[in-house]
Design a protein around this motif. Structure first.
Motif, short mmCIF file in Angstrom:
data_model
loop_
_atom_site.label_atom_id
_atom_site.label_comp_id
_atom_site.label_asym_id
_atom_site.label_seq_id
_atom_site.Cartn_x
_atom_site.Cartn_y
_atom_site.Cartn_z
N VAL A 286 6.74 15.54 -4.70
CA VAL A 286 5.42 16.21 -5.16
C VAL A 286 6.78 17.46 -5.88
O VAL A 286 6.75 17.78 -4.88
CB VAL A 286 4.31 16.50 -4.75
N SER A 287 6.47 17.65 -7.18
CA SER A 287 7.32 18.58 -7.61
C SER A 287 7.29 19.15 -8.65
O SER A 287 7.75 18.79 -9.79
CB SER A 287 8.85 18.43 -7.09
N GLY A 288 6.43 20.54 -8.63
CA GLY A 288 6.54 20.71 -9.65
C GLY A 288 5.02 19.54 -11.31
O GLY A 288 3.90 19.07 -9.86
N THR A 289 5.30 20.35 -12.06
CA THR A 289 5.01 19.21 -12.79
C THR A 289 5.36 17.77 -12.28
O THR A 289 4.80 16.23 -12.79
CB THR A 289 5.25 19.07 -14.62
N ILE A 290 5.77 17.08 -11.66
CA ILE A 290 6.96 15.56 -11.34
C ILE A 290 5.85 15.22 -10.13
O ILE A 290 6.21 15.23 -9.17
CB ILE A 290 8.30 15.44 -11.37
N GLN A 291 5.35 14.92 -10.43
CA GLN A 291 4.07 13.56 -9.52
C GLN A 291 3.78 11.83 -8.58
O GLN A 291 4.06 11.76 -10.27
CB GLN A 291 2.79 14.13 -8.90
N GLY A 292 5.21 11.40 -8.19
CA GLY A 292 4.67 10.25 -8.19
C GLY A 292 4.79 9.63 -6.76
O GLY A 292 5.09 9.88 -5.77
N PRO A 293 3.77 8.84 -6.29
CA PRO A 293 3.00 8.32 -5.50
C PRO A 293 4.20 7.35 -4.48
O PRO A 293 5.21 6.94 -5.20
CB PRO A 293 1.46 7.74 -6.05
N PRO A 294 4.29 7.15 -3.36
CA PRO A 294 4.87 6.50 -2.36
C PRO A 294 4.66 5.03 -2.97
O PRO A 294 3.67 4.51 -2.80
CB PRO A 294 4.85 6.90 -1.03
N LEU A 295 6.12 4.04 -2.97
CA LEU A 295 5.78 2.66 -3.52
C LEU A 295 6.06 2.28 -2.18
O LEU A 295 6.29 0.90 -2.58
CB LEU A 295 6.74 2.49 -4.43
N ILE A 296 6.12 2.83 -0.95
CA ILE A 296 6.82 1.42 0.27
C ILE A 296 5.23 1.18 0.67
O ILE A 296 4.18 1.42 1.19
CB ILE A 296 6.72 2.78 1.74
N GLY A 297 5.17 -0.15 0.53
CA GLY A 297 4.24 -1.22 0.96
C GLY A 297 3.14 -1.58 0.08
O GLY A 297 2.37 -2.44 0.14
N VAL A 298 3.44 -1.10 -1.46
CA VAL A 298 2.62 -1.37 -2.73
C VAL A 298 2.77 -3.57 -2.82
O VAL A 298 2.08 -3.72 -3.45
CB VAL A 298 2.88 -0.08 -3.95
N GLY A 299 3.89 -3.01 -2.68
CA GLY A 299 3.81 -4.75 -3.02
C GLY A 299 4.82 -5.59 -4.18
O GLY A 299 4.51 -4.73 -5.02
N ALA A 300 5.60 -6.24 -4.76
CA ALA A 300 6.02 -6.89 -5.78
C ALA A 300 4.74 -7.26 -7.32
O ALA A 300 5.04 -6.71 -8.50
CB ALA A 300 6.34 -7.82 -5.72
N ALA A 301 3.73 -7.34 -6.70
CA ALA A 301 2.66 -7.38 -7.68
C ALA A 301 1.85 -5.94 -8.14
O ALA A 301 2.15 -6.10 -9.72
CB ALA A 301 1.19 -8.04 -7.12
N ALA A 302 2.22 -5.48 -7.40
CA ALA A 302 1.82 -3.39 -8.22
C ALA A 302 2.76 -3.06 -9.43
O ALA A 302 2.74 -3.11 -10.24
CB ALA A 302 1.44 -3.03 -7.14
N VAL A 303 4.68 -3.53 -8.95
CA VAL A 303 5.05 -3.49 -9.89
C VAL A 303 5.10 -4.24 -11.28
O VAL A 303 5.40 -4.02 -12.49
CB VAL A 303 6.82 -3.45 -8.98
N ASP A 304 5.12 -5.51 -11.00
CA ASP A 304 4.87 -6.88 -12.01
C ASP A 304 3.79 -6.09 -12.75
O ASP A 304 4.23 -5.85 -13.98
CB ASP A 304 4.51 -7.77 -11.25
N PHE A 305 3.05 -5.52 -11.89
CA PHE A 305 1.07 -4.91 -13.03
C PHE A 305 1.89 -3.95 -13.89
O PHE A 305 2.09 -3.94 -15.29
CB PHE A 305 0.59 -5.30 -12.19
N GLN A 306 2.36 -2.65 -13.04
CA GLN A 306 2.42 -1.24 -13.79
C GLN A 306 3.17 -1.79 -14.72
O GLN A 306 3.58 -1.14 -15.53
CB GLN A 306 2.90 -0.57 -12.45
N VAL A 307 5.28 -2.06 -14.47
CA VAL A 307 5.79 -2.33 -15.36
C VAL A 307 5.07 -4.05 -16.05
O VAL A 307 6.26 -2.74 -17.57
CB VAL A 307 7.19 -3.45 -14.47
#
Length: 271
Positions: free
Chosen positions: A71-92
């Motif tokens: 989280v830095s100013g307007t750049i906000q990205g949640p941690p991805l450790i433990g989200v799994g391959a399914a979350a990446v396949d869906f989001q991307v």
């Protein structure tokens, strides 16, 4: 033989025998071990390495170089450790990631990665920590589903999903500028992954809440719903008597007011 027999009680004899046994066992394992397993491990490592390189270019600026989030100013990205391959396949796979700019919600759009690149990204993120895997095809394949399965899927959808996506799966507004997207035209695998991972403001439906078969029934119901022919006219969101009754009231009241004004004006001219 007399030489070996005379030295079998030597203090180093047991150590030498143990080392000899280890060498023999190791040699036998190297000969009989399956080569395809080694090749599979090598291929997986290469895929993870490719995914890491893609992640560094397209994702690390928001999610951190190692998926730790930031989280830095307007750049906000949640941690991805433990989200799994399914979350990446869906989001991307649905084009939601990478985001063009920060916002309340990532909209669905055309994805910018190939299937191979998405698989590599998913493999890399999965290597960061355990999480839901990409589902197998039998989990979301709805071919040959019975009418009972479709009816059960409709019940489950209305109970768990319609509050946000409405009865027709057309989506709807949510608080704080967010919304539930339409479910029309969404790939079956992505529907399953959304229930698995709970993207954005959507709740997660693990297997103890909705079994894999129940998820499949919901997907079958949505496929059947979206395959219904358009009979023409205004759908009014497809949410039934609420919207239809509202517009009937508005139109009816407008006609009544207009008729009253016309009668009043006609009476005034007659005088």
């Amino acid at each position: 033989m007399r030489f070996l027999s005379a030295r079998r009680r030597h203090p180093a004899a047991k150590v030498l025998m143990l080392l000899f046994a280890l060498v023999v066992v190791g040699g036998i394992y190297a000969v009989v071990s399956p080569a395809d397993q080694v090749a599979a491990d090598t291929g997986k490592s290469q895929q993870i390495a490719e995914g890491k390189a893609l992640f560094a270019v397209g994702c690390a600026s928001c999610h951190g170089l190692n998926g730790e989030g930031q989280v830095s100013g307007t750049i906000q990205g949640p941690p991805l450790i433990g989200v799994g391959a399914a979350a990446v396949d869906f989001q991307v796979g649905t084009g939601r990631m990478p985001m063009a700019q920060p916002g309340q919600q990532a909209p669905r759009k055309k994805n910018v990665y190939t299937d191979e690149e998405i698989a590599a990204l998913a493999a890399y993120v999965a290597s960061l920590g355990p999480g839901p895997d990409i589902p197998a095809e039998e989990n979301y394949n709805t071919e040959g589903m019975s009418d009972e399965d479709l009816a059960r899927g409709g019940e489950l959808f209305r109970t768990n999903c319609s509050a946000c996506h409405n009865f027709a799966g057309s989506g709807g507004a949510l608080p704080n500028g967010k919304y539930a997207p339409t479910l029309e035209g969404v790939d079956n695998r992505h529907l399953y992954e959304a229930m698995q991972t709970g993207p954005q403001q959507m709740p997660v439906f693990p297997d103890r809440a909705l079994t894999p078969e129940e998820k499949r029934q919901i997907i079958g119901y949505l496929n059947n719903l979206n395959s219904q022919p358009n009979q023409g006219g205004f759908t009014l969101g497809g949410i039934g008597p609420v919207s239809e009754g509202f517009w009937a009231w508005v139109v009816g009241l407008g006609v009544l007011i207009g008729f009253t004004v016309w009668i009043t004006a006609k009476g005034a001219r007659a005088k």
